[in-house]
Motif scaffolding. Structure first.
Motif: not given
Length: 213
Positions: A132-157
């Motif tokens: 509930k909130g952008p920082a909480r969403l990223a925290t819940a999913l374990g998202v940080d700058r290491a994922l910057d640039g990830t292609d989210a439009c793919t069928a791959e894992d």
């Protein structure tokens, strides 16, 4: 095994549109974060649009930098930034390459992997507060700058994927001012959310930060 229709990746051309078309259409879609401990999936319930070089509230308003370079790239990629010296927030890039528009993912409902999200969000009083909130969403999913640039439009894992989910009827979509945006960028009603959804974050107007004496 064929994935059910609501679990198919969103095509790249979904994001290759004006940001004000993409943003409300992202509500109800499913973002999947793949981790070594298992997947976490969130149904998006609140987003905010940022219109690149045309938008004083956008990180890209003054041009390309090392921090925001992903925003200028192809649509469907993830832009992650660090804010207030402690939080990460994530966006999905949209529009033709070079336009630098993006949609901030503000809130959602954890629909898979809640037990993993709870471990990252120990301060959440209940599951409705996990993302509930952008920082909480990223925290819940374990998202940080290491994922910057990830292609989210793919069928791959891949670490992050955006899936079809179920779009929300327009009569259930509300919009209003963006949260915490100052100046000329604060007047745009470019925050979109699912009406009466308990996972949507409360609106907060911009409050200037005071310098410590």
């Amino acid at each position: 095994m064929i994935a059910p229709p609501d679990r198919m990746p969103l095509p790249r051309d979904f994001f290759d549109r004006p940001v004000l078309d993409v943003a409300p259409d992202l509500l109800g879609r499913i973002l999947v974060r793949t981790t070594p401990d298992g997947p976490i999936a969130v149904r998006l319930t609140e987003v905010e649009a940022y219109d690149g070089l045309n938008d004083p509230g956008s990180h890209a308003y003054r041009g390309r930098t090392a921090r925001n370079s992903v925003m200028f790239g192809p649509p469907g990629h993830v832009y992650v930034y660090f804010t207030y010296g402690m939080w990460f927030c994530m966006n999905l890039v949209c529009g033709p390459e070079g336009t630098a528009s993006a949609v901030l993912l503000r809130a959602g409902e954890i629909v898979e992997g809640a037990e993993l999200a709870r471990k990252r969000r120990l301060s959440a009083r209940n599951d409705k507060e996990l993302a509930k909130g952008p920082a909480r969403l990223a925290t819940a999913l374990g998202v940080d700058r290491a994922l910057d640039g990830t292609d989210a439009c793919t069928a791959e894992d891949t670490p992050l994927r955006i899936l079809t989910g179920e779009s929300v009827p327009s009569d259930l979509v509300n919009n209003g001012p963006r949260t915490g945006v100052a100046g000329d960028g604060g007047v745009h009603p470019w925050r979109y959310w699912i009406a009466n959804d308990p996972t949507v974050s409360p609106y907060r107007a911009h409050v200037p930060r005071r310098r410590s004496s």
